[in-house]
Motif scaffolding. Structure first.
Motif, PDB file in Angstrom:
ATOM      1  N   ARG A 206     -10.018 -25.559 -24.932  1.00 56.57           N
ATOM      2  CA  ARG A 206     -10.489 -24.847 -24.946  1.00 56.57           C
ATOM      3  C   ARG A 206     -11.060 -23.774 -24.182  1.00 56.57           C
ATOM      4  O   ARG A 206     -11.795 -22.749 -24.340  1.00 56.57           O
ATOM      5  CB  ARG A 206     -12.336 -25.334 -25.163  1.00 56.57           C
ATOM      6  CG  ARG A 206     -12.651 -26.749 -26.135  1.00 56.57           C
ATOM      7  CD  ARG A 206     -13.389 -27.430 -26.525  1.00 56.57           C
ATOM      8  NE  ARG A 206     -14.523 -27.869 -26.025  1.00 56.57           N
ATOM      9  CZ  ARG A 206     -15.076 -28.223 -24.812  1.00 56.57           C
ATOM     10  NH1 ARG A 206     -14.277 -29.343 -24.630  1.00 56.57           N
ATOM     11  NH2 ARG A 206     -15.662 -28.002 -24.056  1.00 56.57           N
ATOM     12  N   VAL A 207     -10.642 -24.446 -22.659  1.00 57.65           N
ATOM     13  CA  VAL A 207     -10.681 -22.954 -22.005  1.00 57.65           C
ATOM     14  C   VAL A 207      -9.943 -21.958 -22.409  1.00 57.65           C
ATOM     15  O   VAL A 207      -9.480 -20.959 -21.946  1.00 57.65           O
ATOM     16  CB  VAL A 207     -10.174 -23.903 -20.110  1.00 57.65           C
ATOM     17  CG1 VAL A 207     -10.150 -22.764 -19.641  1.00 57.65           C
ATOM     18  CG2 VAL A 207     -11.021 -25.050 -20.170  1.00 57.65           C
ATOM     19  N   GLU A 208      -8.499 -22.413 -22.786  1.00 60.85           N
ATOM     20  CA  GLU A 208      -7.754 -21.094 -23.009  1.00 60.85           C
ATOM     21  C   GLU A 208      -8.320 -20.206 -24.466  1.00 60.85           C
ATOM     22  O   GLU A 208      -8.304 -19.020 -23.847  1.00 60.85           O
ATOM     23  CB  GLU A 208      -6.192 -22.012 -23.150  1.00 60.85           C
ATOM     24  CG  GLU A 208      -5.160 -21.332 -23.676  1.00 60.85           C
ATOM     25  CD  GLU A 208      -3.778 -21.554 -23.926  1.00 60.85           C
ATOM     26  OE1 GLU A 208      -2.864 -21.403 -23.701  1.00 60.85           O
ATOM     27  OE2 GLU A 208      -3.785 -23.263 -24.458  1.00 60.85           O
ATOM     28  N   GLN A 209      -8.547 -21.128 -24.765  1.00 59.66           N
ATOM     29  CA  GLN A 209      -8.843 -20.737 -26.386  1.00 59.66           C
ATOM     30  C   GLN A 209     -10.097 -19.515 -25.866  1.00 59.66           C
ATOM     31  O   GLN A 209     -10.624 -18.244 -26.352  1.00 59.66           O
ATOM     32  CB  GLN A 209      -9.792 -21.110 -27.530  1.00 59.66           C
ATOM     33  CG  GLN A 209      -9.778 -20.534 -28.516  1.00 59.66           C
ATOM     34  CD  GLN A 209      -8.622 -19.138 -28.842  1.00 59.66           C
ATOM     35  OE1 GLN A 209      -7.727 -19.911 -29.231  1.00 59.66           O
ATOM     36  NE2 GLN A 209      -8.989 -18.131 -29.042  1.00 59.66           N
ATOM     37  N   ALA A 210     -11.120 -19.600 -25.044  1.00 59.71           N
ATOM     38  CA  ALA A 210     -12.352 -18.882 -24.519  1.00 59.71           C
ATOM     39  C   ALA A 210     -11.782 -17.705 -23.159  1.00 59.71           C
ATOM     40  O   ALA A 210     -12.103 -16.723 -24.214  1.00 59.71           O
ATOM     41  CB  ALA A 210     -13.226 -19.255 -24.130  1.00 59.71           C
ATOM     42  N   ALA A 211     -10.752 -17.851 -22.831  1.00 60.59           N
ATOM     43  CA  ALA A 211     -10.303 -16.968 -21.945  1.00 60.59           C
ATOM     44  C   ALA A 211      -9.587 -16.161 -22.626  1.00 60.59           C
ATOM     45  O   ALA A 211      -9.277 -14.587 -22.250  1.00 60.59           O
ATOM     46  CB  ALA A 211      -9.219 -17.703 -20.747  1.00 60.59           C
ATOM     47  N   ALA A 212      -8.552 -16.697 -23.738  1.00 56.09           N
ATOM     48  CA  ALA A 212      -7.824 -15.642 -24.170  1.00 56.09           C
ATOM     49  C   ALA A 212      -8.785 -14.565 -25.430  1.00 56.09           C
ATOM     50  O   ALA A 212      -8.302 -13.902 -25.969  1.00 56.09           O
ATOM     51  CB  ALA A 212      -7.161 -16.151 -25.136  1.00 56.09           C
ATOM     52  N   ASP A 213      -9.630 -15.423 -26.084  1.00 56.55           N
ATOM     53  CA  ASP A 213     -10.350 -13.946 -26.330  1.00 56.55           C
ATOM     54  C   ASP A 213     -11.345 -12.861 -25.974  1.00 56.55           C
ATOM     55  O   ASP A 213     -11.953 -12.507 -26.624  1.00 56.55           O
ATOM     56  CB  ASP A 213     -11.586 -15.586 -27.689  1.00 56.55           C
ATOM     57  CG  ASP A 213     -11.184 -16.143 -28.332  1.00 56.55           C
ATOM     58  OD1 ASP A 213     -10.072 -15.986 -28.682  1.00 56.55           O
ATOM     59  OD2 ASP A 213     -12.084 -17.121 -28.540  1.00 56.55           O
ATOM     60  N   HIS A 214     -11.088 -13.326 -25.161  1.00 54.47           N
ATOM     61  CA  HIS A 214     -11.995 -11.991 -23.302  1.00 54.47           C
ATOM     62  C   HIS A 214     -11.092 -12.002 -22.482  1.00 54.47           C
ATOM     63  O   HIS A 214     -11.202 -10.731 -21.814  1.00 54.47           O
ATOM     64  CB  HIS A 214     -13.312 -12.475 -22.693  1.00 54.47           C
ATOM     65  CG  HIS A 214     -14.088 -13.018 -23.999  1.00 54.47           C
ATOM     66  ND1 HIS A 214     -13.964 -14.252 -23.775  1.00 54.47           N
ATOM     67  CD2 HIS A 214     -15.189 -12.272 -24.485  1.00 54.47           C
ATOM     68  CE1 HIS A 214     -15.470 -14.651 -24.807  1.00 54.47           C
ATOM     69  NE2 HIS A 214     -16.457 -13.059 -25.173  1.00 54.47           N
ATOM     70  N   ASP A 215      -9.583 -11.973 -22.913  1.00 55.08           N
ATOM     71  CA  ASP A 215      -8.950 -11.408 -22.355  1.00 55.08           C
ATOM     72  C   ASP A 215      -9.168 -11.177 -20.668  1.00 55.08           C
ATOM     73  O   ASP A 215      -8.676 -10.401 -19.704  1.00 55.08           O
ATOM     74  CB  ASP A 215      -8.397  -9.339 -22.881  1.00 55.08           C
ATOM     75  CG  ASP A 215      -6.610  -9.333 -22.019  1.00 55.08           C
ATOM     76  OD1 ASP A 215      -6.450 -10.001 -21.847  1.00 55.08           O
ATOM     77  OD2 ASP A 215      -7.277  -8.014 -21.216  1.00 55.08           O
TER      78      ASP A 215
END
Length: 641
Positions: free
Chosen positions: A108-117
Motif C-alpha cells: 500500500r505504501v509503494e502504490q500510494a507513492a507510485a501513484d504520485h511519483d
C-alpha cells in the motif's frame, strides 16, 4: 446515543468523506537548523468542537479498524502536496503496532507513492509504542518489506510504552524518537537529562538516527545538541501546519545564510558522469559495486567480481549479502548515519570465499539528494600490507583509537566546574572537582591548543571538539575527546557550558605500529596508494608515486610543482577548501602526538571537490619523541585520480 457512540459515528463519516487532513511538522538538523523532512500528523476539525485531539480519535480509529483507511488517505494527500517540494525532504507517517500485522502494508505504501511519483526512499514509517507487539516475527517480516522499498523505519515515543528494549533488539529500526515529555523536563530535572543522554547514547551505539520531539525552547535545543542529538522537531522550529503553509517554510529554509555561503559546484554533464562511471566499472583494479536501496547488486566491476570469485552475470541481480556480510539492517544503519551527517565508517569482513576485505559503503544520491542506492568499495587485505595492491590505510585504521561511553559535565560562564556525572569516578572525587577551573586538569603541553580552540568557540559559538590529555586524579593523564558548546545569555555573554567527555582507548600498540610502518615503506615503492611521510613539524618530506603523479596537474594549476612537497603541509599539497579550519585541526593533531584521522574537503584534479580521508601514525625515537609521520589518503567521493 452516548457521547462515544456519537464520536464513533462522526469519525466513520469523517474518514469516509476524507475530512481528516495531514498537517506537516518540520524535522530539522540541530547543527544548522536546515530542514530535512516532515512528520505527517492527522488533524480532524469537528463541526461543533473544533479540532479533536489526536490522542482522542486515533485510539478510537484503531479500535474501529479505521487506521488503514486513514493512513492511505494521509499518504495520498501528503504525496500529492509534496510533488513540487525539494526531493531531499522525507515524509514520516505514524503506524500503530497493530498495523504491523498487515502483510499488505508495504504494498500500500509503494502504490500510494507510485501513484504520485514519490520515491519510497523518502518515506519514513514511525511505529508508535502505544500497544504491545505480540508477534515480533510477523512485525519483523513487515518491516523487512518496508526496508526493501528503501523506507526508513523509526520507533516513535521511545520509553513511554511497551517493551522498548525488546523492540530495539528484535526489530530492525533505523531511527529513534525521544518522547517530548523527557525533552521538556531535561533542562529542569537532572534525572530527565540523564535519561535523554542515555537514549541518545543508546541510539548512536546502535547506529540509529535520534530525533528529539517537542522542542520548545532554545535551551532545550542547545542541550540536545551538546548531548549529541542531531535531529529535532517542535514548536521552537514550527508547529504542525497545513500543506498550504509549507511553501513559506521552504522559502525560509532556502533563504538561510548558510545556504547562501555554500560554495557552488561546477555541474558535470550526464554524459561525462556516465562515461566516468562506465570506466570505473570496467576497471580490473577498483573493486566496486552499486546496489539499489534494498541491497540488490545492479552493477559491479571486474575487480569486484574477481575478489568475490564470481562471474559478472552471477553477481548482478543478487543480494550483496550473498558475497559480503552486509544486510538490509546494515544499509538502514548507514542511511541513519547519513541522515545524521556522519560519514560511513570503513569495516573489515570476510567474503563468502574466505578473503578478508576492507569495505567502505557510501549512499549515492542524485542532484536533489534523493537516495539512488549504495556504492560499495572493497580492498583485499588478506595479507595485510604484503601485497603491493593493498592500500596501507587498512592497517592504519587501528591507530584511530576507540572511545568509551564517557561522562557529562557542566561549567559556569567562567569555566568553573559546577556539575560532573562520571559513573567510573567515586562521588567524593567528583565533589572535589566542583568549583575548580577545568583547565587545571589539562596536560601542560595541551593547554595552549585547548585554550585556542576554546576562544574560537566563544567567539563563533561553534562546537568545541578537541582531543587532549586530562588528569585522572591519581597522578596520570589520559587522552579524552571533549565536546561542548557555549550557551549565551541575552547580553551575548557566555553563561554556561554543557558537554561530554570520552576517554580514548588507543588501539595501536608499538609492535603493531612498526609493522604498519614497515608495510607503508614497502608499498611506497610498489603500491598505488596516496601515501606520504612528513617531518615532526608536519611538513612533507616524501610522497608516493601515485600521490606525485596523480596530483601533479593540480599542483601546476596552483602555481607549484611536486618539487615543492618538502616545503608544504599535506592540506596545502592536497588543497583544502577550508584551509584555515583544516590547518587548525592539523596542527592540534600533530601536537597530540598520537595516531590520528583527518577528513576534509579538497579540490580535485578536475576542479571539483571531494572528501579526502587522511590517517597517520607517528614514528618515535627511544624517548618517545616524534621524529616523523607516516600517512595515507583515501579519496572517498571522487573518481580516479
Amino acid at each position: 446515543m452516548t457521547e462515544r457512540e456519537m464520536l464513533e459515528h462522526d469519525l466513520r463519516e469523517a474518514v469516509a468523506a476524507e475530512r481528516i487532513v495531514p498537517y506537516f511538522q518540520p524535522i530539522v538538523s540541530l547543527s544548522d537548523r536546515r530542514l530535512l523532512g516532515f512528520e505527517i500528523l492527522a488533524r480532524w476539525a469537528y463541526p461543533e468542537r473544533g479540532f479533536v485531539p489526536p490522542a482522542e480519535f486515533i485510539p478510537l480509529a484503531d479500535d474501529l479498524g479505521l487506521l488503514d483507511s486513514l493512513l492511505d488517505q494521509l499518504m495520498r494527500t501528503a504525496f500529492a502536496a509534496a510533488q513540487d517540494w525539494p526531493h531531499h525532504l522525507f515524509l514520516g507517517f505514524n503506524v500503530s503496532p497493530t498495523q504491523l500485522h498487515d502483510r499488505g502494508l508495504a504494498a500500500r505504501v509503494e502504490q500510494a507513492a507510485a501513484d504520485h511519483d514519490f520515491s519510497t526512499t523518502r518515506v519514513h514509517i514511525e511505529v508508535t509504542e502505544s500497544a504491545f507487539i505480540d508477534d515480533l516475527a510477523r512485525s519483523n517480516e513487515i518491516i523487512q518489506m518496508l526496508l526493501e522499498l528503501g523506507c526508513v523505519v523509526a520507533m516513535d515515543d521511545f520509553g513511554t510504552g511497551y517493551s522498548s528494549l525488546t523492540w530495539l533488539s528484535s526489530l530492525p529500526f533505523s531511527k529513534l524518537k525521544i518522547d517530548a515529555q523527557f525533552v521538556r523536563a531535561m533542562t529542569d530535572h537532572r534525572q530527565s537529562r540523564k535519561i535523554v543522554s542515555a537514549v541518545i547514547g543508546l541510539g548512536r551505539s546502535l547506529g540509529l538516527a535520534v530525533v528529539a520531539e517537542g522542542v520548545e525552547r532554545v535551551s532545550e535545543a542547545e542541550m540536545l545538541r551538546q548531548l549529541g542529538c542531531e535531529l529535532a522537531q517542535g514548536f521552537l522550529f514550527s508547529p504542525p501546519v497545513p500543506a498550504s503553509e509549507v511553501p513559506t517554510l521552504l522559502a525560509a529554509d532556502a533563504a538561510r545564510p548558510e545556504a547562501d555561503a555554500q560554495q557552488p559546484r561546477l555541474p558535470m554533464s550526464a554524459e561525462l558522469r556516465a562515461f566516468q562511471l562506465s570506466e570505473i566499472y570496467k576497471s580490473d583494479l577498483t573493486a566496486i559495486a552499486f546496489t539499489d536501496p534494498g541491497g540488490t547488486v545492479m552493477k559491479s566491476s571486474a575487480a569486484f567480481d574477481s575478489l568475490m570469485d564470481a562471474h559478472a552475470r552471477d553477481v548482478t541481480g543478487r543480494r550483496i549479502g550473498e558475497f559480503i556480510p552486509v544486510t538490509r539492517e546494515t544499509l538502514a544503519e548507514l542511511r541513519a548515519l547519513d541522515l545524521m551527517g556522519y560519514s560511513s565508517p570503513a569495516f573489515e569482513e570476510t567474503t563468502a570465499r574466505g578473503a578478508l576485505v576492507l569495505i567502505v559503503i557510501r549512499p549515492v544520491k542524485d542532484e536533489d539528494r534523493e537516495l539512488l542506492g549504495f556504492s560499495i568499495v572493497c580492498a583485499d587485505i588478506t595479507h595485510r600490507g604484503l601485497s603491493p595492491s593493498v592500500p596501507p590505510v587498512a592497517e592504519m585504521q587501528t591507530g584511530t583509537g576507540q572511545v568509551d561511553t564517557g561522562w557529562s559535565w557542566q561549567l559556569d560562564g567562567k569555566g568553573l566546574v559546577v556539575d560532573v556525572d562520571d559513573p567510573d569516578t567515586p562521588d567524593r572525587q567528583q565533589h572535589t572537582a566542583l568549583g575548580v577551573g577545568w583547565m587545571d586538569y589539562v596536560h601542560p603541553e595541551d593547554v595552549q591548543g585547548a585554550l585556542g580552540a576554546w576562544a574560537e568557540a566563544v567567539a563563533t559559538g561553534k562546537t568545541y571538539d578537541v582531543k587532549l590529555r586530562l588528569h585522572n586524579g591519581d597522578g596520570r593523564y589520559e587522552w579524552h575527546r571533549m565536546r561542548t558548546s557555549p550557551e549565551f545569555g541575552v547580553d551575548g555573554a557566555v553563561i554556561s557550558w554543557h558537554g561530554r567527555c570520552e576517554r580514548i582507548v588507543s588501539a595501536l600498540q608499538e609492535p603493531l605500529q612498526h609493522e604498519v610502518l614497515d608495510a607503508l615503506s614497502f608499498s611506497f615503492d610498489y603500491g598505488a596508494g596516496l601515501q606520504w611521510i612528513a617531518a615532526a613539524d608536519g611538513t612533507l618530506t616524501r610522497l608516493s608515486a601515485a600521490l606525485k603523479d596523480g596530483w601533479s596537474g593540480r599542483r601546476q594549476a596552483l602555481g607549484t610543482t611536486t618539487r615543492d612537497a618538502h616545503r608544504v603541509r599535506l592540506y596545502e599539497y592536497l588543497p583544502a577548501v577550508d584551509l584555515i579550519g583544516v590547518r587548525h585541526r592539523y596542527e592540534f593533531l600533530l601536537g597530540a602526538a598520537e595516531p590520528f584521522e583527518l577528513s576534509y574537503e579538497v579540490f580535485t584534479t578536475d576542479g571539483e571537490t571531494a572528501v579526502a580521508c587522511c590517517r597517520a601514525v607517528p614514528r618515535r625515537q627511544a624517548d618517545g619523541a616524534v621524529t616523523a609521520w607516516h600517512g595515507a589518503f583515501t579519496i572517498v567521493t571522487a573518481g580516479p585520480v
